[in-house]
Scaffold this motif. Structure first.
Motif, short mmCIF file in Angstrom:
data_model
loop_
_atom_site.label_atom_id
_atom_site.label_comp_id
_atom_site.label_asym_id
_atom_site.label_seq_id
_atom_site.Cartn_x
_atom_site.Cartn_y
_atom_site.Cartn_z
N ALA A 77 0.72 -1.28 -0.19
CA ALA A 77 -0.03 -0.04 -0.12
C ALA A 77 0.85 1.23 0.02
O ALA A 77 0.51 1.98 -0.75
CB ALA A 77 -1.03 0.09 1.25
N MET A 78 1.64 1.08 0.74
CA MET A 78 2.82 2.51 1.12
C MET A 78 3.42 2.57 -0.42
O MET A 78 3.51 3.87 -0.94
CB MET A 78 3.60 2.28 1.97
CG MET A 78 4.82 3.56 2.33
SD MET A 78 3.72 4.87 2.88
CE MET A 78 3.23 4.33 4.65
N THR A 79 3.86 1.59 -1.06
CA THR A 79 4.58 1.80 -2.32
C THR A 79 3.67 2.43 -3.28
O THR A 79 4.00 3.30 -4.22
CB THR A 79 5.20 0.33 -2.84
OG1 THR A 79 6.08 -0.01 -1.85
CG2 THR A 79 6.07 0.22 -4.32
N HIS A 80 2.58 1.79 -3.59
CA HIS A 80 1.33 2.24 -4.29
C HIS A 80 1.16 3.68 -4.14
O HIS A 80 0.98 4.64 -4.96
CB HIS A 80 -0.03 1.60 -4.37
CG HIS A 80 0.25 0.21 -5.15
ND1 HIS A 80 0.58 0.11 -6.50
CD2 HIS A 80 0.17 -0.99 -4.88
CE1 HIS A 80 0.51 -0.92 -6.91
NE2 HIS A 80 0.45 -1.76 -5.83
N LEU A 81 0.99 4.31 -2.84
CA LEU A 81 0.84 5.55 -2.66
C LEU A 81 1.68 6.43 -2.95
O LEU A 81 1.55 7.54 -3.52
CB LEU A 81 0.51 5.62 -0.83
CG LEU A 81 0.61 7.17 -0.34
CD1 LEU A 81 -0.62 7.70 -0.74
CD2 LEU A 81 0.63 7.11 1.08
N HIS A 82 3.28 6.30 -2.73
CA HIS A 82 4.18 6.96 -3.30
C HIS A 82 4.49 6.89 -4.66
O HIS A 82 4.93 8.07 -5.32
CB HIS A 82 5.49 6.68 -2.38
CG HIS A 82 5.25 7.30 -0.87
ND1 HIS A 82 5.69 8.42 -0.67
CD2 HIS A 82 4.91 6.54 0.04
CE1 HIS A 82 5.42 8.68 0.72
NE2 HIS A 82 4.92 7.56 1.23
N ALA A 83 4.10 5.71 -5.29
CA ALA A 83 4.35 6.00 -6.61
C ALA A 83 3.41 6.62 -7.43
O ALA A 83 3.47 7.38 -8.44
CB ALA A 83 4.10 4.53 -7.15
N GLY A 84 1.92 6.72 -6.73
CA GLY A 84 1.04 7.46 -7.30
C GLY A 84 1.19 8.86 -7.33
O GLY A 84 0.99 9.94 -8.18
N ILE A 85 1.78 9.41 -6.09
CA ILE A 85 2.06 10.68 -5.68
C ILE A 85 3.33 11.03 -6.68
O ILE A 85 3.05 12.28 -7.51
CB ILE A 85 2.52 10.92 -4.57
CG1 ILE A 85 1.07 10.74 -3.56
CG2 ILE A 85 3.29 12.54 -4.07
CD1 ILE A 85 1.65 10.88 -1.93
N LYS A 86 4.23 10.27 -7.08
CA LYS A 86 5.28 10.66 -7.73
C LYS A 86 4.60 10.87 -9.24
O LYS A 86 5.17 11.68 -10.26
CB LYS A 86 6.35 9.62 -7.91
CG LYS A 86 7.46 9.87 -8.85
CD LYS A 86 8.48 9.04 -8.63
CE LYS A 86 9.77 8.91 -9.84
NZ LYS A 86 10.72 7.92 -9.90
N ASP A 87 3.71 9.68 -9.79
CA ASP A 87 3.16 10.13 -11.16
C ASP A 87 2.47 11.37 -11.26
O ASP A 87 2.32 11.89 -12.30
CB ASP A 87 2.12 8.79 -11.27
CG ASP A 87 3.11 7.71 -11.83
OD1 ASP A 87 4.25 7.84 -12.29
OD2 ASP A 87 2.70 6.53 -11.71
N VAL A 88 1.63 11.72 -10.28
CA VAL A 88 1.05 13.09 -10.22
C VAL A 88 2.06 14.05 -10.61
O VAL A 88 1.89 15.08 -11.40
CB VAL A 88 0.23 13.40 -9.08
CG1 VAL A 88 -0.32 14.84 -9.07
CG2 VAL A 88 -0.99 12.40 -8.79
N TRP A 89 3.20 14.24 -9.87
CA TRP A 89 4.25 15.16 -10.02
C TRP A 89 4.77 15.02 -11.65
O TRP A 89 5.10 16.17 -12.16
CB TRP A 89 5.39 14.86 -8.95
CG TRP A 89 5.31 15.47 -7.84
CD1 TRP A 89 4.66 14.98 -6.58
CD2 TRP A 89 5.47 16.80 -7.44
NE1 TRP A 89 4.71 16.05 -5.57
CE2 TRP A 89 5.20 17.00 -6.04
CE3 TRP A 89 5.94 18.19 -8.15
CZ2 TRP A 89 5.35 18.15 -5.32
CZ3 TRP A 89 6.16 19.30 -7.52
CH2 TRP A 89 5.77 19.25 -6.15
N LEU A 90 4.84 13.94 -12.09
CA LEU A 90 5.29 13.64 -13.31
C LEU A 90 4.29 13.99 -14.49
O LEU A 90 4.40 13.71 -15.64
CB LEU A 90 6.08 12.53 -13.61
CG LEU A 90 7.21 12.07 -12.72
CD1 LEU A 90 7.77 10.81 -12.89
CD2 LEU A 90 8.09 13.20 -13.27
#
Length: 243
Positions: free
Chosen positions: A15-28
């Motif tokens: 869950a934590m990995t998906h959370l931060h991967a999703g946030i990073k994708d928003v930034w990108l």
């Protein structure tokens, strides 16, 4: 690297990995990929003691859909967050803004009326900062800039002693973003720049509001352009475009 293929990983780690991967994708700017991470991440938090984390995934999913103009999907995500965590002012506010952006001011006003009803008898005023924030958004959308600024400033005054929310943690970015946009609409470039600079200075406090942080750079460019600081404005636009 796919954490779900690591058999020893716990559900919380995935869950934590998906959370931060999703946030990073928003930034990108990879919004479709971000939405997939937020949808998948929520599935790893089924426990009743994990309601806040699950609601955060749905909230981020709704805001990501809103970025892409998918009003119906955004509304469904916000409603899912409320089904998980119950009525929360930050969730109602985001739902109201989504309705407003879809051109339904009447629905947004209905949400504002719901926010006027206390949900925590032991904590009167819990909803009021968010109700004022949504009322300000409605005023801003209708061109009542002075009223919007008054509502946003009062909302920010009421929210500052609270500072955090159990779902999104720090809430400063929501209020500063609204204030900055209202100041821009009123032509008060210096005040707008100060608000957006505060967002940029929040650091990890605005971790769960990634799109607000990116847009703050763009809005800084608008404020700088109003002030005649063209070179700085171009650099701010370039940074926003790069993100």
């Amino acid at each position: 690297y796919d954490t779900e293929r690591e058999r020893n990983n716990s559900a919380a780690a995935n869950a934590m990995t998906h959370l931060h991967a999703g946030i990073k994708d928003v930034w990108l700017g990879r919004f479709d990929s971000a939405a997939q991470h937020f949808e998948r991440g929520a599935e790893f938090l089924p426990g009743p003691w994990e309601r806040s984390g699950r609601a955060l995934f749905f909230l981020l999913l709704g805001r990501t859909h809103a970025l892409m103009g998918r009003a119906r999907e955004a509304d469904l995500a916000f409603e899912s967050a409320q089904q998980v965590a119950g009525p929360r002012p930050v969730l109602e506010y985001c739902l109201g803004v989504s309705k407003l952006k879809a051109g339904s001011a009447r629905e947004a006003e209905r949400v504002a009326r719901r926010l006027a009803q206390e949900v925590r008898v032991s904590q009167p005023g819990w909803n009021e900062p968010w109700r004022r924030l949504l009322v300000g958004e409605i005023a801003l959308a209708s061109g009542e800039t002075a009223r919007a600024i008054d509502e946003f400033r009062e909302a920010w005054r009421l929210e500052r002693p609270l500072a955090t929310d159990c779902i999104v943690e720090y809430t400063d970015a929501y209020f500063l973003d609204a204030l900055g946009r209202a100041y821009l609409a009123a032509g008060r470039a210096q005040d707008a720049l100060a608000a957006f600079d505060q967002i940029r200075a929040l650091g990890v406090k605005r971790l769960h509001q990634p799109e607000i942080a990116v847009l703050a750079l763009h809005h800084c460019g608008q404020a700088l352009e109003m002030m005649g600081r063209t070179g700085e404005a171009q650099r701010a636009y370039a940074r926003a475009a790069t993100l």
